[in-house]
Design a protein around this motif. Structure first.
Motif, PDB file in Angstrom:
ATOM      1  N   GLY A 145       5.672 -40.756  40.691  1.00 56.77           N
ATOM      2  CA  GLY A 145       5.812 -41.697  39.591  1.00 56.77           C
ATOM      3  C   GLY A 145       6.786 -41.222  38.547  1.00 56.77           C
ATOM      4  O   GLY A 145       7.028 -40.014  38.387  1.00 56.77           O
ATOM      5  N   LEU A 146       7.368 -42.187  37.843  1.00 59.03           N
ATOM      6  CA  LEU A 146       8.195 -41.934  36.668  1.00 59.03           C
ATOM      7  C   LEU A 146       7.408 -42.478  35.480  1.00 59.03           C
ATOM      8  O   LEU A 146       7.492 -43.654  35.136  1.00 59.03           O
ATOM      9  CB  LEU A 146       9.555 -42.631  36.797  1.00 59.03           C
ATOM     10  N   LEU A 147       6.602 -41.626  34.871  1.00 57.04           N
ATOM     11  CA  LEU A 147       5.699 -42.033  33.796  1.00 57.04           C
ATOM     12  C   LEU A 147       6.467 -42.181  32.482  1.00 57.04           C
ATOM     13  O   LEU A 147       7.336 -41.368  32.184  1.00 57.04           O
ATOM     14  CB  LEU A 147       4.593 -40.996  33.637  1.00 57.04           C
ATOM     15  N   PRO A 148       6.207 -43.224  31.681  1.00 67.98           N
ATOM     16  CA  PRO A 148       5.160 -44.238  31.823  1.00 67.98           C
ATOM     17  C   PRO A 148       5.620 -45.512  32.535  1.00 67.98           C
ATOM     18  O   PRO A 148       4.969 -46.548  32.412  1.00 67.98           O
ATOM     19  CB  PRO A 148       4.848 -44.560  30.361  1.00 67.98           C
ATOM     20  N   VAL A 149       6.715 -45.462  33.290  1.00 68.07           N
ATOM     21  CA  VAL A 149       7.296 -46.676  33.873  1.00 68.07           C
ATOM     22  C   VAL A 149       6.519 -47.120  35.107  1.00 68.07           C
ATOM     23  O   VAL A 149       6.206 -48.302  35.267  1.00 68.07           O
ATOM     24  CB  VAL A 149       8.785 -46.460  34.209  1.00 68.07           C
ATOM     25  N   TYR A 150       6.244 -46.189  36.027  1.00 70.35           N
ATOM     26  CA  TYR A 150       5.491 -46.555  37.223  1.00 70.35           C
ATOM     27  C   TYR A 150       4.819 -45.318  37.801  1.00 70.35           C
ATOM     28  O   TYR A 150       5.188 -44.178  37.480  1.00 70.35           O
ATOM     29  CB  TYR A 150       6.386 -47.199  38.291  1.00 70.35           C
ATOM     30  N   HIS A 166      -1.143 -48.609  42.677  1.00 73.53           N
ATOM     31  CA  HIS A 166       0.172 -48.647  42.039  1.00 73.53           C
ATOM     32  C   HIS A 166       0.031 -49.224  40.637  1.00 73.53           C
ATOM     33  O   HIS A 166      -0.752 -50.145  40.413  1.00 73.53           O
ATOM     34  CB  HIS A 166       1.124 -49.528  42.869  1.00 73.53           C
ATOM     35  N   PHE A 167       0.755 -48.644  39.682  1.00 71.75           N
ATOM     36  CA  PHE A 167       0.820 -49.275  38.370  1.00 71.75           C
ATOM     37  C   PHE A 167       2.267 -49.288  37.876  1.00 71.75           C
ATOM     38  O   PHE A 167       3.097 -48.477  38.292  1.00 71.75           O
ATOM     39  CB  PHE A 167      -0.089 -48.564  37.350  1.00 71.75           C
ATOM     40  N   ILE A 168       2.548 -50.226  36.992  1.00 71.47           N
ATOM     41  CA  ILE A 168       3.875 -50.316  36.396  1.00 71.47           C
ATOM     42  C   ILE A 168       3.736 -50.806  34.968  1.00 71.47           C
ATOM     43  O   ILE A 168       2.945 -51.697  34.663  1.00 71.47           O
ATOM     44  CB  ILE A 168       4.803 -51.249  37.215  1.00 71.47           C
ATOM     45  N   GLY A 169       4.452 -50.169  34.060  1.00 66.23           N
ATOM     46  CA  GLY A 169       4.519 -50.600  32.669  1.00 66.23           C
ATOM     47  C   GLY A 169       5.976 -50.745  32.293  1.00 66.23           C
ATOM     48  O   GLY A 169       6.684 -49.751  32.160  1.00 66.23           O
ATOM     49  N   LEU A 170       6.432 -51.969  32.127  1.00 65.33           N
ATOM     50  CA  LEU A 170       7.870 -52.213  32.074  1.00 65.33           C
ATOM     51  C   LEU A 170       8.234 -53.196  30.973  1.00 65.33           C
ATOM     52  O   LEU A 170       7.531 -54.183  30.746  1.00 65.33           O
ATOM     53  CB  LEU A 170       8.341 -52.763  33.428  1.00 65.33           C
ATOM     54  N   THR A 171       9.340 -52.909  30.294  1.00 67.00           N
ATOM     55  CA  THR A 171       9.940 -53.832  29.327  1.00 67.00           C
ATOM     56  C   THR A 171      11.391 -54.054  29.727  1.00 67.00           C
ATOM     57  O   THR A 171      12.152 -53.091  29.859  1.00 67.00           O
ATOM     58  CB  THR A 171       9.879 -53.266  27.901  1.00 67.00           C
ATOM     59  N   THR A 172      11.760 -55.307  29.956  1.00 68.69           N
ATOM     60  CA  THR A 172      13.126 -55.676  30.293  1.00 68.69           C
ATOM     61  C   THR A 172      13.486 -56.971  29.584  1.00 68.69           C
ATOM     62  O   THR A 172      12.616 -57.672  29.056  1.00 68.69           O
ATOM     63  CB  THR A 172      13.319 -55.870  31.810  1.00 68.69           C
ATOM     64  N   SER A 173      14.764 -57.321  29.597  1.00 67.75           N
ATOM     65  CA  SER A 173      15.195 -58.575  28.970  1.00 67.75           C
ATOM     66  C   SER A 173      16.268 -59.234  29.831  1.00 67.75           C
ATOM     67  O   SER A 173      17.056 -58.555  30.498  1.00 67.75           O
ATOM     68  CB  SER A 173      15.723 -58.329  27.550  1.00 67.75           C
ATOM     69  N   TYR A 174      16.259 -60.565  29.810  1.00 68.94           N
ATOM     70  CA  TYR A 174      17.144 -61.372  30.644  1.00 68.94           C
ATOM     71  C   TYR A 174      17.829 -62.425  29.783  1.00 68.94           C
ATOM     72  O   TYR A 174      17.197 -63.080  28.945  1.00 68.94           O
ATOM     73  CB  TYR A 174      16.344 -62.103  31.732  1.00 68.94           C
ATOM     74  N   ARG A 175      19.114 -62.630  30.030  1.00 70.48           N
ATOM     75  CA  ARG A 175      19.844 -63.683  29.330  1.00 70.48           C
ATOM     76  C   ARG A 175      19.580 -65.018  30.008  1.00 70.48           C
ATOM     77  O   ARG A 175      19.580 -65.108  31.243  1.00 70.48           O
ATOM     78  CB  ARG A 175      21.341 -63.386  29.347  1.00 70.48           C
ATOM     79  N   ILE A 176      19.345 -66.064  29.211  1.00 71.30           N
ATOM     80  CA  ILE A 176      19.228 -67.410  29.759  1.00 71.30           C
ATOM     81  C   ILE A 176      20.193 -68.335  29.042  1.00 71.30           C
ATOM     82  O   ILE A 176      20.637 -68.067  27.915  1.00 71.30           O
ATOM     83  CB  ILE A 176      17.785 -67.960  29.669  1.00 71.30           C
ATOM     84  N   ILE A 191       2.146 -54.834  32.179  1.00 75.38           N
ATOM     85  CA  ILE A 191       1.371 -53.668  32.599  1.00 75.38           C
ATOM     86  C   ILE A 191       0.560 -54.138  33.789  1.00 75.38           C
ATOM     87  O   ILE A 191      -0.380 -54.927  33.645  1.00 75.38           O
ATOM     88  CB  ILE A 191       0.467 -53.139  31.472  1.00 75.38           C
ATOM     89  N   ASP A 192       0.944 -53.686  34.976  1.00 74.92           N
ATOM     90  CA  ASP A 192       0.378 -54.195  36.234  1.00 74.92           C
ATOM     91  C   ASP A 192      -0.361 -53.085  36.970  1.00 74.92           C
ATOM     92  O   ASP A 192       0.123 -51.951  37.049  1.00 74.92           O
ATOM     93  CB  ASP A 192       1.478 -54.723  37.158  1.00 74.92           C
ATOM     94  N   PHE A 193      -1.506 -53.441  37.546  1.00 72.19           N
ATOM     95  CA  PHE A 193      -2.247 -52.554  38.444  1.00 72.19           C
ATOM     96  C   PHE A 193      -2.432 -53.276  39.768  1.00 72.19           C
ATOM     97  O   PHE A 193      -2.767 -54.462  39.791  1.00 72.19           O
ATOM     98  CB  PHE A 193      -3.606 -52.184  37.849  1.00 72.19           C
ATOM     99  N   SER A 194      -2.225 -52.560  40.869  1.00 76.93           N
ATOM    100  CA  SER A 194      -2.283 -53.236  42.166  1.00 76.93           C
ATOM    101  C   SER A 194      -2.668 -52.270  43.277  1.00 76.93           C
ATOM    102  O   SER A 194      -2.585 -51.044  43.137  1.00 76.93           O
ATOM    103  CB  SER A 194      -0.930 -53.881  42.501  1.00 76.93           C
ATOM    104  N   LYS A 217       0.884 -59.208  30.201  1.00 77.44           N
ATOM    105  CA  LYS A 217       2.151 -59.761  30.672  1.00 77.44           C
ATOM    106  C   LYS A 217       2.638 -60.779  29.669  1.00 77.44           C
ATOM    107  O   LYS A 217       1.868 -61.580  29.149  1.00 77.44           O
ATOM    108  CB  LYS A 217       1.978 -60.409  32.038  1.00 77.44           C
ATOM    109  N   ASP A 218       3.928 -60.761  29.392  1.00 73.29           N
ATOM    110  CA  ASP A 218       4.480 -61.719  28.448  1.00 73.29           C
ATOM    111  C   ASP A 218       5.948 -61.970  28.772  1.00 73.29           C
ATOM    112  O   ASP A 218       6.668 -61.064  29.194  1.00 73.29           O
ATOM    113  CB  ASP A 218       4.339 -61.198  27.018  1.00 73.29           C
ATOM    114  N   TYR A 219       6.349 -63.213  28.603  1.00 74.36           N
ATOM    115  CA  TYR A 219       7.749 -63.618  28.689  1.00 74.36           C
ATOM    116  C   TYR A 219       8.093 -64.271  27.359  1.00 74.36           C
ATOM    117  O   TYR A 219       7.851 -65.459  27.156  1.00 74.36           O
ATOM    118  CB  TYR A 219       7.948 -64.621  29.828  1.00 74.36           C
ATOM    119  N   ALA A 220       8.612 -63.493  26.429  1.00 74.23           N
ATOM    120  CA  ALA A 220       8.888 -63.993  25.078  1.00 74.23           C
ATOM    121  C   ALA A 220      10.323 -64.485  24.994  1.00 74.23           C
ATOM    122  O   ALA A 220      11.267 -63.791  25.386  1.00 74.23           O
ATOM    123  CB  ALA A 220       8.647 -62.900  24.045  1.00 74.23           C
TER     124      ALA A 220
END
Length: 265
Positions: A145-150, A166-176, A191-194, A217-220
């Motif tokens: 793992g690459l903590l705290p990312v996954y 598996h877990f993942i904690g991720l912040t990203t941004s996308y242009r629309i 923040i996902d657990f699977s 989870k959020d899509y702001a």
């Protein structure tokens, strides 16, 4: 503020290509494609809402791994990204980041790296201290793992198959770029657990499936002038933004990833 329920669909592909030099140093290139599709929790007052986010990420991590000796190394990666809904122009969808880590091989069963991950997100600079672990806890039980990312805690009964948590904690941004929402961006936080299973399909090609739940989870949705001074994991400095949609609830998900890796020779 009320939150809405949504179900996210996702696909991803990954390819890694290492080039080993005579001194055992490595130039590595890793290419990722990710797509996410989810309904937008638009405001009831919105007269021309974006009803669905279809987001795509093209990420390249490329750089030099310098070996000081058999147990120590320095890794420096440049990480360009295109984060887009395929409507936004390329010039507005490009991000640039990087990562630097120091590596220490403690034993044949444990390798760690410590360093910093940086990306220039559409909301501003985002900095993450990271700790990488590759740990053979027992002959079959492993953690990477690459903590705290996954992170992954898994059993590997044979080389061609593994399964676990598996877990993942991720912040990203996308242009629309949509009607009435030109030059906006979506900030995705999760923040996902699977449970996951990874199976070899053919030679160096693997298929990984994940079934789990996003506890957060959020899509702001923000206009491009809505910025922060600095982003850190779970903390924003100078955040006075006003979002243009409602918040999200956690939800179940199913993710599929196709993985290809060229073996190191």
């Amino acid at each position: 503020m009320n939150k809405g329920k949504n179900y996210e669909s996702s696909l991803a592909a990954n390819m890694s290509v290492p080039l080993v030099f005579k001194d055992s140093s490595v130039w590595i290139t890793i290419a990722d494609y990710q797509s996410f599709s989810i309904n937008n929790n638009y405001l009831q007052s919105d007269s021309a809402p974006v009803k669905r986010f279809d987001l795509h990420a093209f990420i390249i991590r490329t750089g030099y791994v310098h070996k000081f000796n058999s147990n120590e190394a320095l890794q420096i990666l440049v990480i360009p990204r295109v984060m887009t809904d395929f409507n936004a122009p390329f010039s507005n969808s490009f991000q640039l980041g990087g990562m630097i880590t120091y590596e220490k091989i403690k034993s044949k069963d444990l390798t760690w790296r410590a360093g910093l991950l940086y990306n220039q997100e559409f909301f501003g600079p985002y900095l993450t201290p990271v700790l990488y672990l590759d740990w053979n806890i027992s002959q079959k039980l492993k953690f990477t793992g690459l903590l705290p990312v996954y992170g992954k805690l898994y059993l590997q009964p044979k080389e061609s198959f593994s399964y676990g948590l598996h877990f993942i904690g991720l912040t990203t941004s996308y242009r629309i770029n949509e009607n009435a929402y030109e030059n906006y961006y979506v900030e995705r936080n999760s923040i996902d657990f699977s449970l996951f299973a990874n199976m070899q399909l053919w030679k160096n090609i693997f298929l990984e499936s994940r079934v789990g739940y996003s506890v957060a989870k959020d899509y702001a949705l923000y206009s491009e002038d809505q910025k922060v001074s600095l982003g850190l994991p779970l903390v924003y400095i100078g955040d006075d933004r006003t979002r243009s949609n409602r918040e999200y609830n956690g939800s179940p998900f199913v993710h599929l990833r196709l993985l290809y890796s060229v073996p190191v020779k």
